[in-house]
Write a protein that holds these residues in place. Structure first.
Motif, PDB file in Angstrom:
ATOM      1  N   THR A   2       3.977   4.817   3.348  1.00  0.00           N
ATOM      2  CA  THR A   2       2.867   3.939   3.647  1.00  0.00           C
ATOM      3  C   THR A   2       3.179   3.207   4.941  1.00  0.00           C
ATOM      4  O   THR A   2       4.236   2.628   5.081  1.00  0.00           O
ATOM      5  CB  THR A   2       2.687   2.910   2.526  1.00  0.00           C
ATOM      6  OG1 THR A   2       3.087   3.519   1.313  1.00  0.00           O
ATOM      7  CG2 THR A   2       1.279   2.452   2.428  1.00  0.00           C
ATOM      8  N   THR A   3       2.265   3.252   5.874  1.00  0.00           N
ATOM      9  CA  THR A   3       2.552   2.592   7.141  1.00  0.00           C
ATOM     10  C   THR A   3       1.466   1.595   7.508  1.00  0.00           C
ATOM     11  O   THR A   3       1.033   1.520   8.634  1.00  0.00           O
ATOM     12  CB  THR A   3       2.705   3.602   8.278  1.00  0.00           C
ATOM     13  OG1 THR A   3       1.642   4.530   8.179  1.00  0.00           O
ATOM     14  CG2 THR A   3       4.042   4.283   8.236  1.00  0.00           C
ATOM     15  N   ALA A   4       0.988   0.857   6.541  1.00  0.00           N
ATOM     16  CA  ALA A   4       0.036  -0.207   6.852  1.00  0.00           C
ATOM     17  C   ALA A   4       0.817  -1.352   7.488  1.00  0.00           C
ATOM     18  O   ALA A   4       1.579  -2.026   6.824  1.00  0.00           O
ATOM     19  CB  ALA A   4      -0.656  -0.670   5.593  1.00  0.00           C
ATOM     20  N   HIS A   5       0.642  -1.508   8.805  1.00  0.00           N
ATOM     21  CA  HIS A   5       1.424  -2.515   9.504  1.00  0.00           C
ATOM     22  C   HIS A   5       0.764  -3.884   9.508  1.00  0.00           C
ATOM     23  O   HIS A   5       0.900  -4.650  10.448  1.00  0.00           O
ATOM     24  CB  HIS A   5       1.694  -2.066  10.945  1.00  0.00           C
ATOM     25  CG  HIS A   5       2.921  -1.226  11.045  1.00  0.00           C
ATOM     26  ND1 HIS A   5       4.140  -1.717  11.407  1.00  0.00           N
ATOM     27  CD2 HIS A   5       3.106   0.086  10.771  1.00  0.00           C
ATOM     28  CE1 HIS A   5       5.025  -0.748  11.386  1.00  0.00           C
ATOM     29  NE2 HIS A   5       4.420   0.359  10.999  1.00  0.00           N
ATOM     30  N   ALA A   6      -0.013  -4.148   8.460  1.00  0.00           N
ATOM     31  CA  ALA A   6      -0.660  -5.457   8.383  1.00  0.00           C
ATOM     32  C   ALA A   6       0.416  -6.524   8.285  1.00  0.00           C
ATOM     33  O   ALA A   6       1.333  -6.427   7.484  1.00  0.00           O
ATOM     34  CB  ALA A   6      -1.561  -5.523   7.171  1.00  0.00           C
ATOM     35  N   THR A   7       0.349  -7.515   9.132  1.00  0.00           N
ATOM     36  CA  THR A   7       1.345  -8.575   9.063  1.00  0.00           C
ATOM     37  C   THR A   7       0.975  -9.528   7.936  1.00  0.00           C
ATOM     38  O   THR A   7      -0.186  -9.753   7.643  1.00  0.00           O
ATOM     39  CB  THR A   7       1.429  -9.355  10.384  1.00  0.00           C
ATOM     40  OG1 THR A   7       0.112  -9.544  10.851  1.00  0.00           O
ATOM     41  CG2 THR A   7       2.241  -8.607  11.405  1.00  0.00           C
ATOM     42  N   VAL A   8       1.997 -10.084   7.319  1.00  0.00           N
ATOM     43  CA  VAL A   8       1.755 -11.013   6.227  1.00  0.00           C
ATOM     44  C   VAL A   8       1.351 -12.343   6.845  1.00  0.00           C
ATOM     45  O   VAL A   8       2.162 -13.038   7.430  1.00  0.00           O
ATOM     46  CB  VAL A   8       3.020 -11.176   5.370  1.00  0.00           C
ATOM     47  CG1 VAL A   8       2.770 -12.141   4.224  1.00  0.00           C
ATOM     48  CG2 VAL A   8       3.466  -9.841   4.857  1.00  0.00           C
ATOM     49  N   HIS A  11       1.465 -17.157   3.300  1.00  0.00           N
ATOM     50  CA  HIS A  11       2.799 -17.199   2.734  1.00  0.00           C
ATOM     51  C   HIS A  11       2.815 -16.465   1.399  1.00  0.00           C
ATOM     52  O   HIS A  11       1.866 -16.547   0.639  1.00  0.00           O
ATOM     53  CB  HIS A  11       3.235 -18.651   2.510  1.00  0.00           C
ATOM     54  CG  HIS A  11       3.561 -19.354   3.785  1.00  0.00           C
ATOM     55  ND1 HIS A  11       4.429 -18.835   4.719  1.00  0.00           N
ATOM     56  CD2 HIS A  11       3.134 -20.528   4.286  1.00  0.00           C
ATOM     57  CE1 HIS A  11       4.523 -19.674   5.736  1.00  0.00           C
ATOM     58  NE2 HIS A  11       3.738 -20.703   5.501  1.00  0.00           N
ATOM     59  N   PRO A 337       1.535 -12.024  -2.578  1.00  0.00           N
ATOM     60  CA  PRO A 337       0.119 -11.717  -2.698  1.00  0.00           C
ATOM     61  C   PRO A 337      -0.136 -10.536  -3.643  1.00  0.00           C
ATOM     62  O   PRO A 337       0.200  -9.411  -3.297  1.00  0.00           O
ATOM     63  CB  PRO A 337      -0.266 -11.352  -1.266  1.00  0.00           C
ATOM     64  CG  PRO A 337       1.004 -10.859  -0.635  1.00  0.00           C
ATOM     65  CD  PRO A 337       2.145 -11.470  -1.382  1.00  0.00           C
ATOM     66  N   ARG A 340      -2.523  -7.606  -2.469  1.00  0.00           N
ATOM     67  CA  ARG A 340      -2.011  -6.545  -1.603  1.00  0.00           C
ATOM     68  C   ARG A 340      -1.687  -5.278  -2.392  1.00  0.00           C
ATOM     69  O   ARG A 340      -1.665  -4.195  -1.848  1.00  0.00           O
ATOM     70  CB  ARG A 340      -0.752  -7.016  -0.894  1.00  0.00           C
ATOM     71  CG  ARG A 340      -1.073  -7.955   0.198  1.00  0.00           C
ATOM     72  CD  ARG A 340       0.161  -8.454   0.891  1.00  0.00           C
ATOM     73  NE  ARG A 340      -0.240  -9.544   1.743  1.00  0.00           N
ATOM     74  CZ  ARG A 340      -0.805  -9.359   2.920  1.00  0.00           C
ATOM     75  NH1 ARG A 340      -0.993  -8.139   3.374  1.00  0.00           N
ATOM     76  NH2 ARG A 340      -1.171 -10.389   3.646  1.00  0.00           N
ATOM     77  N   PHE A 341      -1.429  -5.456  -3.670  1.00  0.00           N
ATOM     78  CA  PHE A 341      -1.123  -4.283  -4.489  1.00  0.00           C
ATOM     79  C   PHE A 341      -2.291  -3.319  -4.511  1.00  0.00           C
ATOM     80  O   PHE A 341      -2.114  -2.117  -4.620  1.00  0.00           O
ATOM     81  CB  PHE A 341      -0.768  -4.708  -5.920  1.00  0.00           C
ATOM     82  CG  PHE A 341       0.545  -5.429  -5.996  1.00  0.00           C
ATOM     83  CD1 PHE A 341       1.291  -5.667  -4.856  1.00  0.00           C
ATOM     84  CD2 PHE A 341       1.035  -5.861  -7.207  1.00  0.00           C
ATOM     85  CE1 PHE A 341       2.501  -6.336  -4.905  1.00  0.00           C
ATOM     86  CE2 PHE A 341       2.252  -6.530  -7.271  1.00  0.00           C
ATOM     87  CZ  PHE A 341       2.971  -6.767  -6.123  1.00  0.00           C
ATOM     88  N   HIS A 344      -2.121  -1.058  -1.565  1.00  0.00           N
ATOM     89  CA  HIS A 344      -1.109  -0.010  -1.685  1.00  0.00           C
ATOM     90  C   HIS A 344      -1.151   0.555  -3.095  1.00  0.00           C
ATOM     91  O   HIS A 344      -0.479   0.049  -3.969  1.00  0.00           O
ATOM     92  CB  HIS A 344       0.289  -0.577  -1.439  1.00  0.00           C
ATOM     93  CG  HIS A 344       0.424  -1.205  -0.102  1.00  0.00           C
ATOM     94  ND1 HIS A 344       0.488  -0.475   1.042  1.00  0.00           N
ATOM     95  CD2 HIS A 344       0.486  -2.506   0.269  1.00  0.00           C
ATOM     96  CE1 HIS A 344       0.601  -1.299   2.066  1.00  0.00           C
ATOM     97  NE2 HIS A 344       0.587  -2.529   1.630  1.00  0.00           N
TER      98      HIS A 344
END
Lengths: 361, 246
Positions: A2-8, A11, A337, A340-341, A344
């Motif tokens: 998985t390459t979702a580069h979403a930044t967190v 917090h 979070p 977010r599951f 993914h």
């Protein structure tokens, strides 16, 4: 992958306590209050037996800190038990200190002595470390037996405590021991919850990987080694104050290390609850089986073998459902979070390829 | 660009076995160096010398202008050197999250909330976030490899050393990994990558080094290194396929 580069951006939330830990606190406080009132409730003999139990809990907790969290299997902790016991008797009877001042001082002395000893012992690893610590403990015993002021081979009696009336003496020693248990378990808990504790757990699992991630392995191990020495010395002081008589053969006995290993192994290595459970079980066995003589040791040995084979996480592992219940939680659980599951779907590559038999369900 | 890593005359032997002999090279900050070589060439040993797990017999390692030859692995990690192991070494009784948090809390020196955020980010990049609470001992090989990378990332490294991170993966699993390493390099992290899968390596690296019997056989432009007669000779008889390299 998985390459979702979403930044967190928000917090993440991490939970450290669990429901069972709050329940544990709810049980622990009343239990401690009842135990604190014991000198008003039960007779002296029972109080003395409870002191024995408390010293076993301290010893088991300290051995677990060393082996279960620090990865150091020591067979030589009796060295510090002896230093604590002799320290109390010498400082109180010969120097004339108040016994309740002498105990903490003896604990500090044991801690200081364990620092140079650690430099010697840390040159060895694994089984060699175990044998090395045993040898060091024998050396400490032999040195003690050479000193006439310490009663040489025949040991010492603690006389300064007998100035108190037996009722008072036993109650004071009881309270001291109760404080010692709370201190030993409390210190272990807070150390294990801290960043230091995280490092210890990493070292136990793989010290090379831990060092590559920035954990100062030797420094951390030395810290645990010293804390464990101090805790064992505290237990030594408790034993001396309880029995009023120490001999080098008994207080430096390798049996003490064997008992520590037994309690931790049957209770559950690497948890804070395990050694407490193990100490209670061991204490119970000692009470019920002591009339059986040699058979007592046979039964204990068989029990240790059975538990190692069938319950690798000990009795506490069984009670807690392999760590689901934690009265003293030291871990980190990611609670958010959670959304977010959804982004993914549980690892797409888990669908193909051969299924892993150990895959969690 | 200034060199971030300078290795000069590095040597290491185990008894009569030479695993590094007078190894010298420099790596520019923000670049990627690939390392190839037959089995037993001393590739993993070289990484262990750079991270400090093994002490060097001779030579010097300079990181960001600082001589690190004598300092501990923990201190090197704090300076910004991270490593993934060829055979994954997870902390088996800790969860995935805790494994990665060790890297953030120690090597990255960011604990508490900042450390949790760094950890979650490393887990997100490597796709491990859904497995956060799983004990690392239960992970399968691919996830163990991801965990190696996630832990290294969580230390906020300036130099990352990858030891056969692609080994054992399927062709389908390779492109995302390559993209991830490229992304790392493009974000300014210097990469040193040991790999047997040469086409994966050539897709990323700026320079290539070939090691054999502990010595530097060739170092320079990746295509030129792969074409050099010495390198071809070292690989003769092995399963190396030149066709894959282009």
């Amino acid at each position: 992958m998985t390459t979702a580069h979403a930044t967190v951006t928000q917090h993440v939330k991490v939970k450290r306590a669990t429901k069972s830990s709050w329940a544990g606190l709810g049980i622990a406080i009343p239990v401690l209050l009842v135990l604190a009132a014991a000198p008003y409730l039960v007779e002296r003999g029972t109080q003395q037996q409870l002191v024995t139990l408390f010293s076993l809990i301290v010893l088991a907790t300290m051995w677990n800190l060393l082996a279960g969290y620090g990865g150091m299997v020591s067979v030589g902790q009796q060295a510090y038990v002896g230093i604590g016991a002799y320290g109390l008797v010498y400082l109180a009877d010969t120097i004339g200190l108040d016994p309740f001042v002498a105990v903490p001082l003896a604990v500090v002395i044991a801690g200081l002595l364990s620092i140079p000893i650690s430099f010697l012992a840390f040159r060895l690893v694994g089984g060699y470390f175990a044998i090395g610590t045993w040898v060091i403990a024998e050396v400490v015993k032999q040195i003690t037996m050479q000193i006439d002021a310490l009663g040489a081979g025949s040991g010492l009696s603690l006389t300064s405590l007998t100035e108190l009336s037996p009722g008072r003496r036993i109650a004071y020693v009881y309270w001291l021991s109760l404080i010692a248990v709370v201190l030993a378990v409390g210190v272990t808990y807070f150390v294990m919850r801290s960043r230091l504790g995280l490092g210890f757990t990493a070292i136990r699992d793989d010290s090379v990987a831990a060092s590559s991630l920035g954990v100062r392995v030797t420094r951390s191990k030395r810290f645990v080694f010293v804390i464990s020495a101090m805790g064992c010395a505290l237990a030594g002081g408790m034993i001396a104050a309880n029995t009023l008589r120490i001999t080098p053969e008994s207080i430096y006995s390798v049996n003490l290390s064997a008992f520590m290993i037994f309690m931790v192994v049957i209770g559950g290595l690497g948890s804070i609850e395990g050694p407490i459970v193990g100490a209670i079980v061991f204490f119970g066995l000692q009470q019920w089986l002591s009339d059986l003589g040699t058979w007592y040791l046979v039964i204990i040995g068989v029990l240790a073998i059975v538990i190692t084979l069938f319950l690798p996480r000990g009795i506490w592992g069984l009670i807690s459902g392999n760590g689901r219940i934690r009265l003293f939680p030291v871990g980190y659980r990611l609670v958010s979070p959670l959304e977010r599951f959804a982004l993914h779907p549980p690892s797409p590559d888990h669908a193909d390829g051969e299924p892993d038999p150990k895959e969690p369900t | 660009m200034a060199p971030i890593l300078e290795v000069a005359g590095l040597s290491k032997r185990f008894g009569k076995v030479i695993t590094a002999e007078d190894v010298s090279f420099t790596v520019e900050e923000g670049s990627a160096l690939g390392i190839v070589g037959p089995n037993g060439a001393g590739k993993s040993t070289l990484l262990s010398l750079i991270t400090g797990v093994l002490p060097a017999d001779a030579g010097a390692i300079v990181f960001d202008g600082k001589d690190i030859t004598k300092i501990s692995p923990g201190a090197r990690s704090e300076l910004g050197i991270a490593r993934s192991f060829q055979i994954p070494r997870p902390f088996v009784d800790m969860t995935v999250f805790e494994n990665v948090y060790v890297g953030a809390a120690f090597g990255g020196d960011s604990h508490g909330q900042a450390g949790y955020d760094t950890t979650a980010e490393a887990l997100e990049i490597t796709g491990l976030l859904p497995l956060s609470d799983v004990p690392a001992g239960q992970l399968r090989l691919l996830d163990r490899k991801r965990l190696e990378l996630a832990r290294a990332l969580a230390t906020s490294p300036r130099l990352i050393l990858l030891d056969e991170i692609a080994g054992g993966l399927t062709e389908k699993e390779l492109p995302p990994l390559i993209e991830m390493i490229k992304g790392l390099r493009d974000s300014g992290v210097t990469v040193i990558w040991i790999e047997h899968i040469v086409h994966a390596l050539l897709a990323v690296v700026d320079e290539l080094m070939c090691l054999a019997f502990g010595k530097v056989l060739a170092l320079g432009d990746p295509q030129e290194v792969m074409r050099s007669p010495e390198v071809i000779e070292v690989y003769l008889g092995s399963t190396f396929d030149m066709g894959e390299a282009s």
